[in-house]
Scaffold this active site. Structure first.
Site, PDB file in Angstrom:
ATOM      1  CG  HIS A 246      -1.153  -1.249  -1.654  1.00  0.00           C
ATOM      2  ND1 HIS A 246      -0.733   0.053  -2.412  1.00  0.00           N
ATOM      3  CD2 HIS A 246      -2.211  -0.854  -0.830  1.00  0.00           C
ATOM      4  CE1 HIS A 246      -1.376   0.967  -1.763  1.00  0.00           C
ATOM      5  NE2 HIS A 246      -2.351   0.580  -0.983  1.00  0.00           N
ATOM      6  CD  GLU A 299      -8.864  -1.608   3.365  1.00  0.00           C
ATOM      7  OE1 GLU A 299      -9.344  -1.769   4.277  1.00  0.00           O
ATOM      8  OE2 GLU A 299      -9.407  -0.810   2.364  1.00  0.00           O
TER       9      GLU A 299
HETATM   10  N1  COA Z   1      -4.755 -12.287  -4.964  1.00  0.00           N
HETATM   11  C1  COA Z   1      -4.518 -12.922  -5.800  1.00  0.00           C
HETATM   12  N2  COA Z   1      -3.851 -12.334  -7.112  1.00  0.00           N
HETATM   13  C2  COA Z   1      -3.474 -11.048  -7.094  1.00  0.00           C
HETATM   14  C3  COA Z   1      -3.858 -10.248  -6.041  1.00  0.00           C
HETATM   15  C4  COA Z   1      -4.583 -10.783  -4.790  1.00  0.00           C
HETATM   16  N3  COA Z   1      -4.887 -10.059  -3.810  1.00  0.00           N
HETATM   17  N4  COA Z   1      -3.539  -8.816  -6.176  1.00  0.00           N
HETATM   18  C5  COA Z   1      -2.871  -8.859  -7.286  1.00  0.00           C
HETATM   19  N5  COA Z   1      -2.935 -10.003  -7.825  1.00  0.00           N
HETATM   20  C6  COA Z   1      -2.425 -10.739  -9.278  1.00  0.00           C
HETATM   21  C7  COA Z   1      -3.193 -10.109 -10.224  1.00  0.00           C
HETATM   22  O1  COA Z   1      -4.257 -11.285 -10.347  1.00  0.00           O
HETATM   23  C8  COA Z   1      -2.145  -9.937 -11.198  1.00  0.00           C
HETATM   24  O2  COA Z   1      -1.994 -11.368 -11.982  1.00  0.00           O
HETATM   25  P1  COA Z   1      -1.992 -11.525 -13.614  1.00  0.00           P
HETATM   26  O3  COA Z   1      -0.653 -10.658 -14.092  1.00  0.00           O
HETATM   27  O4  COA Z   1      -1.651 -13.069 -13.619  1.00  0.00           O
HETATM   28  O5  COA Z   1      -3.276 -11.026 -14.187  1.00  0.00           O
HETATM   29  C9  COA Z   1      -0.928  -9.630 -10.730  1.00  0.00           C
HETATM   30  O6  COA Z   1      -1.155 -10.013  -9.186  1.00  0.00           O
HETATM   31  C10 COA Z   1      -0.456  -7.913 -10.547  1.00  0.00           C
HETATM   32  O7  COA Z   1      -2.125  -7.497 -10.158  1.00  0.00           O
HETATM   33  P2  COA Z   1      -2.586  -6.104 -10.428  1.00  0.00           P
HETATM   34  O8  COA Z   1      -3.945  -6.210 -11.037  1.00  0.00           O
HETATM   35  O9  COA Z   1      -1.685  -5.560 -11.687  1.00  0.00           O
HETATM   36  O10 COA Z   1      -2.103  -5.269  -9.388  1.00  0.00           O
HETATM   37  P3  COA Z   1      -2.978  -3.844  -8.932  1.00  0.00           P
HETATM   38  O11 COA Z   1      -1.676  -3.091  -8.530  1.00  0.00           O
HETATM   39  O12 COA Z   1      -4.011  -3.527 -10.012  1.00  0.00           O
HETATM   40  O13 COA Z   1      -3.848  -4.279  -8.090  1.00  0.00           O
HETATM   41  C11 COA Z   1      -5.122  -4.432  -6.007  1.00  0.00           C
HETATM   42  C12 COA Z   1      -3.948  -3.619  -6.522  1.00  0.00           C
HETATM   43  C13 COA Z   1      -5.147  -3.711  -4.327  1.00  0.00           C
HETATM   44  C14 COA Z   1      -6.194  -3.823  -6.634  1.00  0.00           C
HETATM   45  C15 COA Z   1      -4.889  -5.934  -5.876  1.00  0.00           C
HETATM   46  O14 COA Z   1      -3.874  -6.297  -4.937  1.00  0.00           O
HETATM   47  C16 COA Z   1      -6.277  -6.354  -5.301  1.00  0.00           C
HETATM   48  O15 COA Z   1      -7.137  -6.624  -6.017  1.00  0.00           O
HETATM   49  N6  COA Z   1      -6.219  -6.930  -3.992  1.00  0.00           N
HETATM   50  C17 COA Z   1      -7.343  -7.403  -3.340  1.00  0.00           C
HETATM   51  C18 COA Z   1      -8.424  -6.455  -3.021  1.00  0.00           C
HETATM   52  C19 COA Z   1      -7.852  -5.611  -1.812  1.00  0.00           C
HETATM   53  O16 COA Z   1      -7.290  -5.950  -0.731  1.00  0.00           O
HETATM   54  N7  COA Z   1      -8.064  -4.361  -1.830  1.00  0.00           N
HETATM   55  C20 COA Z   1      -7.648  -3.435  -0.851  1.00  0.00           C
HETATM   56  C21 COA Z   1      -6.494  -2.607  -1.240  1.00  0.00           C
HETATM   57  S1  COA Z   1      -5.968  -1.481  -0.087  1.00  0.00           S
END
Ligand code: COA
Length: 354
Positions: A246, A299
């Site tokens: 998140h 989710e």
């Molecule tokens: N599975 C695997 N790796 C994950 C991950 C996941 N669900 N969520 C984050 N990461 C990893 C990223 O690949 C990143 O790795 P890196 O630094 O080696 O590139 C690191 O964790 C940081 O991720 P980041 O993209 O900076 O986090 P964010 O705050 O932008 O992302 C979300 C938040 C929700 C978009 C992300 O966690 C995600 O895509 N989750 C899956 C989709 C989801 O469940 N969405 C509903 C949200 S309520």
């Protein structure tokens, strides 16, 4: 200076609000002065709608959502091909666009909140070649939405679980869709336009589009013992684990616990599997990224709950919108009271004329 992966907007305060507060470090969500857990346990989407609208600045004695659903049913025949869209969110966006603004935010808000379950259920019935089912204004919002979708009166357990879901996701700080609604409202545009824009923002898989893929993941894993190898394969293929991580929470999303509790009475077979998958995913992600806490988000258990109450997965994101429209409406009303245009700046990186 923002990091290369940041869009520079993280953590910037863009509004003062009395509607909800997200504490990402402690895993706490406060909605209109109460913890989300308390609100969900007390139940009653209608009462929660009243609370968030009041927090936004609009007092109303009785949010008569039954009457609003009946008014929306009268519009269904005039929706043209809106309900033929293959995607429920597209159908919802287009059909909400058919609502005429009255110029009164509160009246428009009730019209949109009442219309959403009617339009989404009608989309599903039409898509599956079943006769449309009109609203029953004597039922609560959750029960009537289930009834209009399935054609059957829902069990008490299913209606209670869906009501807890609608209460829990009604608002969540300055999410992307809420910001969208506030930006549109800040221009002086009408509430229906703000809601239509917000539905577009919610549709994306990084916001409200994840619960369907979570269920696909649980189906693909099938049994608890296969969780670990499946997750390792996904990560090896550079794919993210849906329902985990998140932007704000650094601990487990408090809404995940609320929904996990709410779905328990339905004895969903998927619940045991979901717990095993969450456990395996959290363990593996922690090993891979010890510095970046990645826990279950809302989710994850949304998928389990909405499936257990009998909603088809194509309707999951639109069901999120059915609740969040109330939060968006409260934000539009609150934003309107500031009277101030939201106009952020951009940083020009292109060439300057010689
Ligand atoms: N599975 C695997 N790796 C994950 C991950 C996941 N669900 N969520 C984050 N990461 C990893 C990223 O690949 C990143 O790795 P890196 O630094 O080696 O590139 C690191 O964790 C940081 O991720 P980041 O993209 O900076 O986090 P964010 O705050 O932008 O992302 C979300 C938040 C929700 C978009 C992300 O966690 C995600 O895509 N989750 C899956 C989709 C989801 O469940 N969405 C509903 C949200 S309520």
């Amino acid at each position: 200076m923002s990091s290369p992966t940041s869009n520079g907007l993280e953590g910037i305060v863009v509004a003062d609000t009395a509607i909800s507060h997200v504490d990402g470090d402690r895993g706490r969500l406060v909605i209109a002065g109460s913890d989300a857990e308390q609100l969900a346990a007390a139940g009653g989407f209608e009462g929660t709608v009243q609370r968030v609208l009041a927090a936004g600045g609009a007092k109303l004695d009785d949010p008569d959502l039954g009457h609003a659903r009946v008014a929306a049913w009268e519009v269904v025949g005039r929706l043209g091909d809106a309900l033929d869209a293959p995607d429920a969110m597209d159908a919802l966006r287009t059909s909400l666009g058919h609502l005429r603004t009255t110029g009164d935010d509160l009246r428009d808000a009730l019209a949109a909140i009442g219309a959403a379950p009617v339009f989404v259920a009608a989309w599903y019935r039409k898509r599956t070649d079943q006769p449309l089912v009109g609203p029953d204004p004597t039922l609560d919002h959750a029960s009537d939405y289930l009834r209009m979708t399935t054609g059957q009166p829902p069990s008490r357990e299913a209606a209670t679980a869906l009501d807890a879901y609608l209460v829990t996701v009604i608002d969540h700080g300055m999410s992307a869709s809420t910001f969208t609604a506030r930006v549109i409202a800040s221009t002086g545009s009408d509430l229906i336009s703000a809601i239509v824009g917000a539905v577009g923002a919610l549709k994306g898989p990084l916001h409200g589009g994840a619960p369907g893929p979570v269920l696909d993941m649980l189906d693909a894993i099938g049994e608890p013992g296969r969780a670990e190898p499946w997750i390792l394969d996904e990560l090896a293929a550079h794919r993210r684990i849906m329902g985990m991580g998140h932007r704000i929470y650094r601990v487990r999303d408090p809404r995940a616990a609320v929904l996990e509790t709410a779905v328990r009475p339905l004895a969903s077979k998927r619940l045991e599997l979901a717990r095993a998958v969450e456990h395996a995913a959290a363990k593996i992600l922690h090993e891979r990224k010890p510095d970046r806490p990645l826990a279950a988000n809302v989710e994850f258990y949304t998928a389990v709950l909405l499936d257990a109450v009998g909603l088809p997965r194509e309707q999951f994101s639109a069901t999120f919108a059915i609740s969040r429209i109330a939060g968006w409406s409260a934000h539009v009303i609150e934003q309107r009271r500031t009277g101030r245009l939201i106009r952020p700046a951009s940083r020009y990186l292109g060439p300057m004329p010689a």
